[in-house]
Design a protein around this motif. Structure first.
Motif, PDB file in Angstrom:
ATOM      1  N   PHE A 174       2.517 -14.899   6.949  1.00 38.74           N
ATOM      2  CA  PHE A 174       1.915 -14.026   7.957  1.00 38.74           C
ATOM      3  C   PHE A 174       0.710 -14.718   8.578  1.00 38.74           C
ATOM      4  N   ALA A 175       0.289 -14.201   9.699  1.00 33.18           N
ATOM      5  CA  ALA A 175      -0.911 -14.708  10.370  1.00 33.18           C
ATOM      6  C   ALA A 175      -1.953 -13.597  10.416  1.00 33.18           C
ATOM      7  N   HIS A 176      -3.219 -13.986  10.261  1.00 34.69           N
ATOM      8  CA  HIS A 176      -4.309 -12.999  10.329  1.00 34.69           C
ATOM      9  C   HIS A 176      -5.556 -13.692  10.850  1.00 34.69           C
ATOM     10  N   GLU A 177      -6.101 -13.142  11.929  1.00 35.46           N
ATOM     11  CA  GLU A 177      -7.327 -13.668  12.546  1.00 35.46           C
ATOM     12  C   GLU A 177      -7.240 -15.169  12.806  1.00 35.46           C
ATOM     13  N   GLY A 178      -6.104 -15.588  13.352  1.00 33.85           N
ATOM     14  CA  GLY A 178      -5.949 -16.977  13.764  1.00 33.85           C
ATOM     15  C   GLY A 178      -5.558 -17.948  12.666  1.00 33.85           C
ATOM     16  N   GLU A 179      -5.393 -17.452  11.452  1.00 35.38           N
ATOM     17  CA  GLU A 179      -4.987 -18.330  10.351  1.00 35.38           C
ATOM     18  C   GLU A 179      -3.601 -17.947   9.866  1.00 35.38           C
ATOM     19  N   ASN A 180      -2.820 -18.966   9.479  1.00 40.27           N
ATOM     20  CA  ASN A 180      -1.505 -18.736   8.891  1.00 40.27           C
ATOM     21  C   ASN A 180      -1.600 -18.769   7.372  1.00 40.27           C
ATOM     22  N   LYS A 212       0.815  -1.234   0.000  1.00 35.90           N
ATOM     23  CA  LYS A 212       0.000   0.000   0.000  1.00 35.90           C
ATOM     24  C   LYS A 212       0.843   1.276   0.000  1.00 35.90           C
ATOM     25  N   ASP A 213       2.132   1.160   0.399  1.00 37.32           N
ATOM     26  CA  ASP A 213       2.954   2.367   0.488  1.00 37.32           C
ATOM     27  C   ASP A 213       3.739   2.654  -0.786  1.00 37.32           C
ATOM     28  N   GLN A 242      11.195  -8.273   7.885  1.00 35.06           N
ATOM     29  CA  GLN A 242       9.879  -8.296   8.535  1.00 35.06           C
ATOM     30  C   GLN A 242       9.250  -6.922   8.355  1.00 35.06           C
ATOM     31  N   LYS A 243       8.007  -6.927   7.912  1.00 33.54           N
ATOM     32  CA  LYS A 243       7.330  -5.667   7.613  1.00 33.54           C
ATOM     33  C   LYS A 243       5.937  -5.704   8.239  1.00 33.54           C
ATOM     34  N   THR A 244       5.613  -4.686   9.046  1.00 34.34           N
ATOM     35  CA  THR A 244       4.290  -4.627   9.670  1.00 34.34           C
ATOM     36  C   THR A 244       3.447  -3.558   8.980  1.00 34.34           C
ATOM     37  N   PHE A 254       4.279  -9.223   8.196  1.00 30.98           N
ATOM     38  CA  PHE A 254       4.663 -10.006   7.026  1.00 30.98           C
ATOM     39  C   PHE A 254       6.134 -10.421   7.171  1.00 30.98           C
ATOM     40  N   ASN A 255       6.393 -11.722   7.090  1.00 29.50           N
ATOM     41  CA  ASN A 255       7.759 -12.235   7.093  1.00 29.50           C
ATOM     42  C   ASN A 255       8.154 -12.559   5.657  1.00 29.50           C
ATOM     43  N   LEU A 256       9.177 -11.851   5.162  1.00 25.84           N
ATOM     44  CA  LEU A 256       9.572 -11.961   3.763  1.00 25.84           C
ATOM     45  C   LEU A 256      10.939 -12.629   3.647  1.00 25.84           C
ATOM     46  N   LYS A 257      11.038 -13.608   2.754  1.00 23.09           N
ATOM     47  CA  LYS A 257      12.321 -14.235   2.435  1.00 23.09           C
ATOM     48  C   LYS A 257      12.536 -14.149   0.933  1.00 23.09           C
ATOM     49  N   ARG A 258      13.725 -13.692   0.539  1.00 21.63           N
ATOM     50  CA  ARG A 258      14.030 -13.523  -0.881  1.00 21.63           C
ATOM     51  C   ARG A 258      15.249 -14.368  -1.258  1.00 21.63           C
ATOM     52  N   TYR A 259      15.171 -14.992  -2.422  1.00 23.67           N
ATOM     53  CA  TYR A 259      16.294 -15.799  -2.896  1.00 23.67           C
ATOM     54  C   TYR A 259      16.152 -16.029  -4.402  1.00 23.67           C
ATOM     55  N   VAL A 260      17.200 -16.551  -4.998  1.00 20.07           N
ATOM     56  CA  VAL A 260      17.207 -16.851  -6.432  1.00 20.07           C
ATOM     57  C   VAL A 260      17.267 -18.369  -6.597  1.00 20.07           C
TER      58      VAL A 260
END
Length: 243
Positions: free
Chosen positions: A186-192, A23-24, A161-163, A169-175
């Motif tokens: 990420f988790a939201h309302e009790g769900e992963n 969003k940013d 890690q970005k909130t 949000f946990n972000l992992k980047r690789y090639v």
């Protein structure tokens, strides 16, 4: 409960979480890029533009305010449903697969913000460029705004890690296997939730080969949104003009 999907561009883009995470994004920079690009291409004042893989339509909306007749298309039904609230007689949105030609020709086709290289089959990437060519009128220009893969890989942040909106949000980047990959957990309302973005690490040489196969001609290459010269080591973007 865990929700997992890796057919990523047909699912991740259709979630509200995709739009929360990003969003940013810088609208001012996007607007200046559109100003510079349309000026450089010298498009007709009331010209027609196809915004290919338009998402929720942020570029389409701005291009329309500049006076252009804009059609925004995307595979995400949710994004198009959202964008349709902004339609007017010179701004339309449609669900469309960018591998296939649209039923109209334009003064310009814009494929922006690394909205290319998602497909597992290379023929789909080639078909997209062929489709862009068929969507251009006699005087039209195609534009692909892609990441500069070499720069991105050299500057990859492996973990972050970005909130946003109280979602961590946990972000992992690789090639891997020629793709730049981002794992998003990420988790939201009790769900992963687990999603993945996969983009082919195309270089300018890769695009040149695709352009040759599609019988289109590369006219100019820029390295950023101010349309400065492309440098494979230092440029953040790979902006290609062709017809």
């Amino acid at each position: 409960m865990s929700k997992n999907t890796t057919t990523w561009f047909t699912s991740w883009f259709d979630t509200p979480f995709y739009h929360i995470l990003y969003k940013d994004r810088d609208h001012t920079e996007a607007h200046k890029f559109m100003d510079a690009l349309t000026s450089y291409l010298n498009l007709p004042e009331t010209g027609t533009i196809l915004d290919l893989a338009c998402g929720k339509g942020r570029h389409s909306l701005y291009l329309n305010t500049l006076g252009y007749d804009v059609t925004g298309v995307d595979l995400s039904e949710n994004s198009i449903a959202y964008a349709k609230q902004f339609e007017n007689h010179r701004l339309k949105f449609d669900v469309h697969d960018m591998c296939k030609p649209y039923h109209k020709q334009f003064d310009a086709v814009f494929n922006l913000f690394t909205s290319f290289g998602y497909f597992d089959k290379n023929e789909d990437n080639l078909n997209t460029i062929k489709a862009i060519k068929s969507d251009l009128n006699e005087f039209g220009f195609g534009v692909i705004d892609f990441m500069n893969s070499e720069f991105v890989i050299d500057n990859l942040v492996p973990e972050e890690q970005k909130t946003v909106d109280n979602i961590v949000f946990n972000l992992k980047r690789y090639v891997e296997d020629g793709y730049v990959i981002k794992d998003i957990a990420f988790a939201h309302e009790g769900e992963n939730y687990n999603y993945q973005e996969r983009v082919r690490a195309f270089t300018l040489k890769d695009f040149e080969l695709l352009f040759e196969q599609a019988n289109v001609h590369l006219l100019d290459v820029f390295g950023d949104y101010k349309l400065r010269k492309f440098n494979p080591k230092t440029s953040e973007r790979l902006v290609m003009i062709f017809k």
